[in-house]
Design an enzyme around this catalytic site. Structure first.
Site, short mmCIF file in Angstrom:
data_model
loop_
_atom_site.label_atom_id
_atom_site.label_comp_id
_atom_site.label_asym_id
_atom_site.label_seq_id
_atom_site.Cartn_x
_atom_site.Cartn_y
_atom_site.Cartn_z
N GLY A 20 3.81 5.05 2.08
CA GLY A 20 4.04 3.85 2.26
C GLY A 20 3.78 2.74 1.31
O GLY A 20 3.62 1.62 1.54
N LYS A 43 7.27 -1.50 -11.57
CA LYS A 43 7.09 0.15 -11.24
C LYS A 43 7.03 0.75 -12.59
O LYS A 43 8.28 0.86 -13.16
CB LYS A 43 8.23 0.42 -10.45
CG LYS A 43 8.14 1.95 -9.98
CD LYS A 43 7.23 2.26 -8.97
CE LYS A 43 7.49 3.58 -8.44
NZ LYS A 43 6.77 3.94 -7.25
N THR A 47 10.33 8.13 -10.33
CA THR A 47 10.78 9.60 -10.48
C THR A 47 11.54 10.02 -8.95
O THR A 47 11.36 9.01 -8.19
CB THR A 47 9.48 10.74 -10.38
OG1 THR A 47 8.75 10.57 -9.27
CG2 THR A 47 8.61 10.25 -11.61
N GLU A 113 3.17 -1.22 -8.86
CA GLU A 113 3.25 0.03 -7.79
C GLU A 113 3.16 1.40 -8.42
O GLU A 113 4.05 1.74 -9.39
CB GLU A 113 4.45 0.14 -6.83
CG GLU A 113 4.33 0.91 -5.92
CD GLU A 113 6.03 1.32 -5.14
OE1 GLU A 113 5.91 2.36 -4.72
OE2 GLU A 113 6.80 0.41 -5.23
N GLY A 114 2.16 2.22 -8.36
CA GLY A 114 2.07 3.67 -8.76
C GLY A 114 2.89 4.42 -8.29
O GLY A 114 3.60 4.17 -7.19
N ALA A 115 3.04 5.59 -8.88
CA ALA A 115 3.88 6.81 -8.52
C ALA A 115 2.85 7.80 -7.91
O ALA A 115 1.79 8.14 -8.48
CB ALA A 115 4.59 7.34 -9.51
N GLY A 116 3.05 8.38 -6.60
CA GLY A 116 2.19 9.10 -6.15
C GLY A 116 0.80 8.54 -5.86
O GLY A 116 0.73 7.69 -5.61
N GLY A 174 0.13 2.56 5.66
CA GLY A 174 1.52 2.23 5.33
C GLY A 174 2.40 2.36 6.33
O GLY A 174 3.59 1.65 6.18
N GLY A 206 8.77 2.14 10.06
CA GLY A 206 10.10 1.69 10.57
C GLY A 206 10.14 0.25 9.75
O GLY A 206 11.36 -0.28 9.76
#
Length: 236
Positions: A20, A43, A47, A113-116, A174, A206
């Site tokens: 999230g 970002k 990926t 915002e990071g990835a993973g 999240g 949601g």
């Protein structure tokens, strides 16, 4: 209402993928923008998306209305940034270059915002989003889940922040389920112990499907006063 004091840069990371982070980033952006702040969202690496307009920043724009967004690299395979760059035959993003880019942006609040998860590798040297947070002297908002496994994952993430002398901006669930089970309810209590205090939020599951106006309401309900919301960590 007391004015919220946001940091200049806030890194949004998490305990893993699909926890999230993007919806939480959008929620912080929506609340900050609604208070009159100029918000930018970065970002560093996207990926798992082909070339085109889709991706996490499209979600942030759609939910928050914040249009000042920047994606620095994109690799199509749903892998870690390092592995996705390797699979694409492309050089990985240099997070030191990303840090310079972020520092040059003109905004009241910059969300990264990071990835993973926090320690996912961005290059062969093992550089992570935690290293980027160090370069930016930025606190890290940790996004987690409410289900089984979250206590260990969250504790490890917070321990990794502490070892790097990075400040946690709080822990957010999240996607809080509409009908939480026993594990969800128990973990929500125990996460406050791991976090060392009340949770910074629990965003309703949601929320990412809502329109902007409804999402702003959900963001306010799902994030604490530290982010301009009304969330209080009541677990009963």
């Amino acid at each position: 209402m007391t004015a919220v004091s946001f940091p200049a840069v806030l890194v949004v990371s998490g305990t893993g993928t699909d926890v999230g982070k993007t919806v939480t980033t959008a929620a912080v952006a929506a609340l900050a923008a609604s208070s009159g702040l100029r918000v930018a969202v970065v970002k560093p690496v996207q990926t798992g998306e082909p070339p085109g307009p889709s991706g996490d920043l499209e979600v942030v724009r759609r939910l928050s209305g914040v249009a000042d967004t920047y994606e620095l690299a994109r690799f199509p395979d749903p892998l870690s940034p390092e592995a996705a760059a390797r699979a694409a035959g492309l050089p990985p993003l240099d997070l030191a270059v990303a840090a310079v880019f972020v520092k040059q942006l003109d905004a009241d609040l910059i969300l990264v915002e990071g990835a993973g998860g926090l320690l996912v590798r961005y290059d062969a040297a093992g550089t992570t989003i935690a290293d980027l947070a160090v370069m930016l002297s930025a606190p890290v908002l940790v996004v987690t889940t409410s289900g089984l496994g979250t206590l260990n994952h969250t504790a490890l993430t917070l321990e990794a922040l502490d070892r790097r002398r990075l400040r946690s901006a709080g822990v957010v669930i999240g996607a809080w389920p509409a009908d939480p089970g026993l594990a969800d309810r128990a973990n929500r209590i125990d996460l406050t112990v791991i976090a060392g205090g009340p949770l910074a939020g629990a965003i309703c599951s949601g929320a990412g499907l809502l329109g902007q106006a409804a999402f702003l309401v959900a963001a306010r309900a799902g994030l604490s006063a530290a982010f301009g919301g009304s969330f209080t960590d009541q677990t009963d």
